[in-house]
Motif scaffolding. Structure first.
Motif, short mmCIF file in Angstrom:
data_model
loop_
_atom_site.label_atom_id
_atom_site.label_comp_id
_atom_site.label_asym_id
_atom_site.label_seq_id
_atom_site.Cartn_x
_atom_site.Cartn_y
_atom_site.Cartn_z
N UNK A 259 0.81 -1.22 0.00
CA UNK A 259 0.00 0.00 0.00
C UNK A 259 0.85 1.27 0.00
N UNK A 260 2.15 1.13 0.20
CA UNK A 260 3.02 2.31 0.27
C UNK A 260 3.77 2.53 -1.04
N UNK A 261 3.77 3.77 -1.52
CA UNK A 261 4.62 4.16 -2.64
C UNK A 261 4.41 3.37 -3.91
N UNK A 262 3.18 3.21 -4.35
CA UNK A 262 2.94 2.46 -5.58
C UNK A 262 3.54 3.18 -6.78
N UNK A 263 4.13 2.39 -7.67
CA UNK A 263 4.73 2.94 -8.89
C UNK A 263 3.65 3.13 -9.96
N UNK A 264 4.04 3.74 -11.06
CA UNK A 264 3.09 3.98 -12.15
C UNK A 264 2.91 2.73 -13.02
N UNK A 265 4.01 2.00 -13.23
CA UNK A 265 3.96 0.82 -14.09
C UNK A 265 4.63 -0.37 -13.40
N UNK A 266 4.23 -1.55 -13.85
CA UNK A 266 4.92 -2.78 -13.45
C UNK A 266 4.87 -3.74 -14.62
N UNK A 267 5.56 -4.87 -14.48
CA UNK A 267 5.50 -5.93 -15.48
C UNK A 267 4.71 -7.09 -14.91
N UNK A 268 4.19 -7.93 -15.78
CA UNK A 268 3.47 -9.11 -15.30
C UNK A 268 4.42 -10.04 -14.58
N UNK A 269 3.99 -10.51 -13.42
CA UNK A 269 4.83 -11.45 -12.67
C UNK A 269 4.97 -12.77 -13.44
N UNK A 270 4.07 -13.01 -14.39
CA UNK A 270 4.10 -14.23 -15.19
C UNK A 270 4.83 -14.03 -16.52
N UNK A 271 5.60 -12.96 -16.65
CA UNK A 271 6.34 -12.70 -17.88
C UNK A 271 7.27 -13.86 -18.20
N UNK A 272 7.30 -14.25 -19.45
CA UNK A 272 8.19 -15.34 -19.88
C UNK A 272 9.62 -14.82 -19.97
N UNK A 273 10.61 -15.71 -19.94
CA UNK A 273 12.01 -15.27 -20.10
C UNK A 273 12.21 -14.48 -21.40
N UNK A 274 11.49 -14.88 -22.45
CA UNK A 274 11.62 -14.19 -23.74
C UNK A 274 11.10 -12.75 -23.65
N UNK A 275 9.94 -12.56 -23.01
CA UNK A 275 9.38 -11.21 -22.90
C UNK A 275 10.22 -10.34 -21.97
N UNK A 276 10.83 -10.94 -20.96
CA UNK A 276 11.71 -10.17 -20.07
C UNK A 276 12.93 -9.67 -20.85
N UNK A 277 13.46 -10.50 -21.72
CA UNK A 277 14.61 -10.09 -22.53
C UNK A 277 14.22 -9.00 -23.53
N UNK A 278 13.00 -9.10 -24.07
CA UNK A 278 12.52 -8.05 -24.95
C UNK A 278 12.45 -6.71 -24.22
N UNK A 279 11.95 -6.76 -22.98
CA UNK A 279 11.86 -5.54 -22.18
C UNK A 279 13.24 -4.97 -21.89
N UNK A 280 14.18 -5.83 -21.55
CA UNK A 280 15.54 -5.36 -21.28
C UNK A 280 16.12 -4.69 -22.52
N UNK A 281 15.89 -5.32 -23.67
CA UNK A 281 16.41 -4.75 -24.92
C UNK A 281 15.80 -3.40 -25.21
N UNK A 282 14.48 -3.28 -25.02
CA UNK A 282 13.81 -2.00 -25.26
C UNK A 282 14.32 -0.93 -24.30
#
Length: 298
Positions: A259-282
């Motif tokens: 409940x403290x200090x919520x951010x504006x965005x997050x990623x899905x906790x169920x993100x696949x390794x491939x999608x995580x790498x895409x995010x890192x690249x972006x």
């Protein structure tokens, strides 16, 4: 003669009572008195603050047991690799505590009566955070405008690169402990780190200036229910975990209430390794539009 028969009859009855006391209990009675074991796995996929999240959950388990008769919560620690391997062999917990990077949990998690963007899928909200960390920019003095190199601390499956990109912070990606040491030694002017570094500074008695980075956060430890059969016991544990009393104790492990200090965005906790790498690249390319399209707004 009659008196003798009465004595014999009494003796036989007493013997039968004694024998019955040592005979196995009936199935119904045994089931009534059996302890229900609820298996809780904790999987750490990112650096915490201090201490052990598994040990914290064990304390919560003892509290939950006092409020719910006949249940025992067995809390165990697993690596992400160990949890994946066990699940692939058909071995599952009843409750799963985990962070970003364990995408296989989505297939087995049940919908919750709670809601959080990072735990939502097409099947509903399958995971809810019970604690969070945070990203911070550290400086040894109050001047955050001075020129100097920034160490971007890397230490888990979390996407610190996204936090840096959305905060418009550029720097060098460095392993967590090396980044911390380099910052203190003066090698780096700034450190983009997490709650782990807050705890390190505190333990060492080092005074630092801090700027919270609130555009993005994926440092959430989630809880999911995997057992329909033991759902009520699982939900009782979650209630204890999310209670105000428990949430106020998170400082003992250097973590914060959700409940403290919520951010504006997050990623899905169920993100696949491939999608995580895409995010890192972006994030490394610095293209904000390409980053945000992968994220969930909180």
């Amino acid at each position: 003669m009659k008196a003798w028969k009465k004595v014999l009859c009494f003796a036989l009855c007493a013997a039968l009572v004694c024998i019955a006391a040592f005979l196995p209990r009936g199935k119904a009675e045994a089931e009534e008195n059996a302890v229900r074991v609820v298996r809780v796995w904790n999987v750490d996929t990112f650096e915490g603050g201090k201490g052990s999240r598994t040990a914290f959950l064990k304390k919560v388990a003892r509290t939950a047991e006092k409020a719910r008769e006949g249940v025992y919560y067995l809390v165990s620690s697993y690596t992400a690799e160990g949890a994946r391997a066990a699940m692939s062999e058909g071995i599952f917990p009843d409750l799963l505590s985990f962070g970003i990077g364990l995408d296989s949990a989505a297939e087995y998690s049940l919908p919750l009566g709670l809601s959080f963007p990072g735990g939502k899928t097409d099947g509903g909200c399958l995971a809810y955070p019970w604690c969070q960390g945070g990203y911070f920019l550290f400086s040894l003095d109050e001047d955050f405008t001075a020129q100097g190199e920034t160490a971007i601390s890397c230490g888990g499956s979390n996407l610190v690169q996204v936090a840096a990109a959305l905060a418009a912070v550029s720097g060098t990606e460095v392993p967590s402990l090396e980044a911390y040491s380099g910052f203190l030694s003066g090698k780096y002017r700034y450190l983009l780190g997490t709650q782990r570094d807050v705890c390190r500074f505190s333990a060492r008695g080092v005074n630092v200036c801090v700027q919270p980075l609130l555009a993005y956060n994926d440092l959430y430890q989630y809880i999911s229910v995997l057992s329909a059969e033991k759902r009520e016991d699982c939900e009782a544990f979650i209630d204890a975990l999310l209670s105000q009393e428990t949430q106020e104790q998170l400082s003992s492990i250097g973590m914060y209430p959700v409940t403290e200090g919520e951010a504006e965005y997050t990623a899905s906790v169920f993100s696949t390794p491939e999608s995580l790498e895409q995010l890192r690249g972006a994030a490394r390319s610095g293209e904000e539009k390409n980053i945000v399209k992968f994220l969930k707004k909180i």
